[in-house]
Design an enzyme around this catalytic site. Structure first.
Site, PDB file in Angstrom:
ATOM      1  CE  LYS A   1      38.660  25.364 -11.576  1.00 56.78           C
ATOM      2  NZ  LYS A   1      38.088  25.758 -13.045  1.00 56.78           N
TER       3      LYS A   1
ATOM      4  CG  ASP B   1      38.902  21.006 -17.314  1.00 61.59           C
ATOM      5  OD1 ASP B   1      38.583  20.972 -15.962  1.00 61.59           O
ATOM      6  OD2 ASP B   1      38.946  22.039 -17.794  1.00 61.59           O
TER       7      ASP B   1
ATOM      8  CD  GLN C   1      37.514  28.547 -15.062  1.00 63.48           C
ATOM      9  OE1 GLN C   1      38.545  27.912 -14.509  1.00 63.48           O
ATOM     10  NE2 GLN C   1      36.390  28.371 -15.070  1.00 63.48           N
TER      11      GLN C   1
END
Length: 305
Positions: free
Chosen positions: A66, A133, A110
């Site tokens: 990422k 997200d 994460q």
């Protein structure tokens, strides 16, 4: 820009591959153009903060990927690599700091988190405007109402590939295998917005294969290696395989999806491979969400000041 390829096979029908890797690269280039324009206008790049708690090997790989793609997309990345013993209170304090940081437009924590940290509390603490997200309850609610929101990256990438391959999805029968908050439920809401007729099947569904055989569009996200075979496929259906599983084949460790590619490929109208299908699109959509969040946040700031 149809990202579908044919694989010629000597002894079996041609398999039509939806190339997520190529599609993702095209999307990333588009984000890079937008990020460059953002920098020229605002004097700084869109900023993405990535928070990793612990040393889970898979999570470390995802975070490195990422951050690399953020750099390639013209997005500033701010990694926060924390020890597995980090307390929930300390993590919440970091998120509050990032919420108030004007150089950070997107916050990604994460998952999974260590067992002593409540994931729902962490997700809810993120500013919904920076929730790239798409997991915050406010963004989930907006998506469910069909309103503009930040959308979870994996289902968003799946939708992009489906629309690229099929065009108008209105009236299509879509079946989603799996009911997770990360993929199954948001995928259903996105397809409902496209006027599909949507069915979600799961571990308690009776005769799951029979339901799957009704699908013009089959999205599989269940976490069981190669569970869906040709017997579950309507000929010509478009199959999106979200699963990623590491299995042993012939003494080698390989990645496979939740779909038995070899049996399903010749039956399906098109199929995403594993790897190289949904995975690259998830990361590309994260970059797209970060740019979209940055633009919305800066517009709001300009309007207020």
């Amino acid at each position: 820009m149809k990202m579908t390829q044919q694989l010629d096979q000597t002894l079996s029908p041609q398999i039509h591959i939806i190339d997520g890797k190529e599609f993702a690269e095209t999307l990333r280039q588009s984000v890079a153009i937008g990020a460059r324009a953002f920098r020229e206008k605002r004097g700084r790049a869109p900023g993405l903060a990535v928070v990793l708690v612990g040393q889970d090997p898979a999570s470390q790989v995802y975070v490195r990927t990422k951050m690399k793609k953020a750099l390639e997309s013209g997005i500033d990345s701010f990694p926060h690599l924390l020890d597995s013993s980090t307390s929930q209170a300390d993590l919440l304090q970091l998120i509050e700091k990032l919420n108030n940081d004007r150089y950070v437009h997107g916050i990604l924590v994460q998952l999974p988190l260590p067992a002593h940290i409540d994931e729902s509390k962490i997700i809810t603490a993120i500013d919904p405007a920076k929730d790239v997200d798409g997991f915050h309850p406010i963004n989930v609610g907006l998506l469910g109402q069909g309103k503009a929101s930040l959308v979870p990256c994996t289902p968003l990438g799946c939708l992009m590939m489906l629309k690229d391959h099929l065009g108008n999805l209105s009236g299509k029968k879509a079946v989603i295998v799996g009911r997770s908050n990360i993929v199954g439920k948001p995928m259903a809401n996105l397809l409902l917005q496209e006027n599909c007729t949507v069915t979600i099947v799961h571990s308690r569904t009776e005769d799951l294969y029979s339901e799957c055989r009704q699908a013009d569009i089959l999205v599989v996200a269940m976490g069981k290696a190669e569970f869906i075979n040709a017997g579950a496929i309507k000929p010509g259906a478009v199959v999106i395989d979200v699963g990623i599983n590491r299995v042993d084949k012939g003494g080698r460790s390989v990645l496979v999806g939740d779909v038995d590619f070899d049996s399903v490929g010749p039956v399906a109208g098109a199929i995403t491979p594993v790897p190289g299908g949904v995975g690259p699109m998830t990361v590309a959509c994260l970059m797209g969400n970060t740019l979209a969040a940055a633009e919305a946040i800066e517009r709001d700031r300009a309007a207020r000041y």
